[in-house]
Write an enzyme that holds these catalytic residues in place. Structure first.
Site, PDB file in Angstrom:
ATOM      1  N   LYS A 115       0.856  -1.185   0.000  1.00 51.11           N
ATOM      2  CA  LYS A 115       0.000   0.000   0.000  1.00 51.11           C
ATOM      3  C   LYS A 115       0.884   1.225   0.000  1.00 51.11           C
ATOM      4  CE  LYS A 115      -4.491   0.874   0.281  1.00 51.11           C
ATOM      5  NZ  LYS A 115      -5.558  -0.045  -0.104  1.00 51.11           N
TER       6      LYS A 115
HETATM    7  N1  GLU Z   1      -7.171   0.136  -3.346  1.00 53.62           N
HETATM    8  C1  GLU Z   1      -7.950  -1.028  -3.618  1.00 53.62           C
HETATM    9  C2  GLU Z   1      -7.998  -1.933  -2.401  1.00 53.62           C
HETATM   10  O1  GLU Z   1      -7.863  -1.482  -1.284  1.00 53.62           O
HETATM   11  C3  GLU Z   1      -7.518  -1.741  -4.886  1.00 53.62           C
HETATM   12  C4  GLU Z   1      -6.113  -2.254  -4.881  1.00 53.62           C
HETATM   13  C5  GLU Z   1      -5.653  -2.774  -6.237  1.00 53.62           C
HETATM   14  O2  GLU Z   1      -6.429  -2.807  -7.188  1.00 53.62           O
HETATM   15  O3  GLU Z   1      -4.475  -3.109  -6.313  1.00 53.62           O
HETATM   16  O4  GLU Z   1      -8.252  -3.101  -2.495  1.00 53.62           O
END
Ligand code: GLU
Length: 425
Positions: A115
């Site tokens: 993240k």
């Molecule tokens: N931000 C989204 C999540 O928390 C998508 C992450 C992604 O597609 O890599 O799952």
């Protein structure tokens, strides 16, 4: 209480990383996980912090702080979104990266978890400043990012345009286009059909699955949704189309309530025009906090962490909670819901539709072969239903909650992969 480290609006809030570790510990206990594997998986692998300058429109230089954390890379490249928000912190990003690992393992995607986040308020930045910030942050992260190593995506306050800037920055540095370096891109540069609606479609799919099991007919169910960004608004739209009565929604400016049910297409148009849900004709104003306690069959937190806590869990009236946000419920609130018989579909399943279609986008980019939306939606729904069923089986096997069922499945998959790879050297 050592858990309490943040103050949000006068209410002590739980540190999300402690929440993530407590959830992991609970699953590790249930699985009787080997102590060595437990020690590896309860920490993040890499934490990257960068302080970087951005030239603002008035020509002054402003410093920003950003993070990229990779919790685990055992099952494949790290995957996870990037958020822009004033309350981003290293511990928040660490928690979110760990949740990504479990989310990818639960759905069977060949990824680890990551993240990113930048401490900023995008509402106060011009488009030009936002582009400068995104490009400089991307450039600082070049050592980490790439189709084989770590693949970002949209999250809170980032969108397909931000992903396009990330893709362009990495591509300019390499000297050729690298579409698979980031997902959630515009269609013009290798984005996927169905990606913008994917998280909402996943939310709708698991809601239907849960309703079927609880014998709740969509036409008889009322729904309150906290958050009306990409996830909340698409969920509202798709669920409205399936006959659910959406009675309350909210965004950062506040919420609205209409017990008879909101006209969702008209509301989407109102939001497009005014930039907020407040002021929608025929609805009463309600605060974000009050929305959570409204009489509704289903509650969908689709905003940020720590919304359902020991302070309000007993007053939640919904029978079913769908965690469209990451980490909206604290462990203490989980306990209250368990005791009160409230069914909770955990974030690592409920919002996994986004990363699932991100995976499809990455696969399409690598193969330079693009699929039609119907095929994408169909595959998404199949993955969500399979994960739901497997979560349920594990919950039954371990006589535990659906959250712990999902965790047991996910943690076991990552632990097994770690064990079979062995410890280097
Ligand atoms: N931000 C989204 C999540 O928390 C998508 C992450 C992604 O597609 O890599 O799952």
């Amino acid at each position: 209480m050592t858990e309490v480290t943040l103050e949000v609006q006068g209410v002590a809030a739980t540190n999300p990383y402690r929440t993530a570790q407590r959830q992991f510990d609970q699953a590790a206990d249930l699985l009787q996980l080997d102590p060595g594997l437990r020690a590896i998986l309860r920490q993040v692998r890499r934490e990257f912090t960068v302080n970087f300058p951005v030239r603002m429109d008035d020509n002054r230089i402003r410093m920003f702080t950003g993070y990229r954390v990779q919790h685990n890379l055992t099952r494949g490249p790290a995957k996870g979104g990037i958020r822009f928000h004033p309350e981003v912190s290293l511990d928040e990003v660490k928690a979110l990266s760990m949740w990504m690992t479990w989310k990818c393992a639960l759905t069977g995607l060949p990824y680890g978890g990551a993240k990113g986040g930048v401490i900023c308020d995008p509402a106060t930045l011009s488009v030009h400043e936002l582009e400068n910030l995104t490009r400089r942050f991307t450039s600082e992260m070049t050592v980490l990012i790439g189709p084989d190593s770590d693949i970002p995506a949209p999250d809170v306050n980032t969108n397909s345009q931000v992903m396009a800037w990330i893709m362009d920055t990495i591509s300019m540095q390499r000297g050729y286009s690298v579409p698979a370096t980031v997902t959630g891109k515009p269609l013009e540069i290798g984005g996927s059909e169905g990606r913008p609606a994917a998280t909402g479609r996943g939310v709708m799919t698991v809601t239907m699955e849960a309703c079927q099991r609880l014998q709740i007919a969509p036409e008889e169910a009322t729904v309150a949704i906290q958050g009306f960004g990409n996830v909340g608004s698409v969920s509202a739209d798709l669920m409205h189309q399936r006959g659910f009565r959406i009675v309350a929604v909210s965004d950062v400016f506040g919420g609205i309530y209409q017990p008879q049910g909101l006209d969702v297409p008209a509301l989407l148009e109102h939001q497009r025009r005014t930039g907020r849900v407040a002021g929608f004709p025929g609805a009463t104003a309600v605060s974000n906090a009050a929305l959570l306690e409204l009489p509704a069959t289903i509650l969908i937190p689709a905003a940020l962490e720590n919304q359902l806590t020991i302070h309000n869990a007993a007053r939640v009236q919904a029978r079913l909670i769908i965690e469209a946000a990451n980490g909206p419920t604290t462990p203490e609130a989980d306990e209250v819901f368990l005791q009160r018989g409230v069914t909770l579909i955990p974030d690592i399943l409920a919002n996994a539709g986004g990363v699932t279609v991100s995976y499809f986008e990455w696969v399409q980019d690598i193969q330079s072969f693009f699929w039609e939306e119907a095929e994408i939606n169909d595959r998404l729904i199949r993955i969500m239903r399979r994960a739901y069923q497997q979560m349920e089986e594990l919950a039954t096997e371990h006589r535990t909650t659906l959250r712990m069922g999902a965790y047991c499945l996910a943690v076991k998959r990552v632990a097994d992969a770690t064990a079979v790879r062995g410890i280097y050297p």
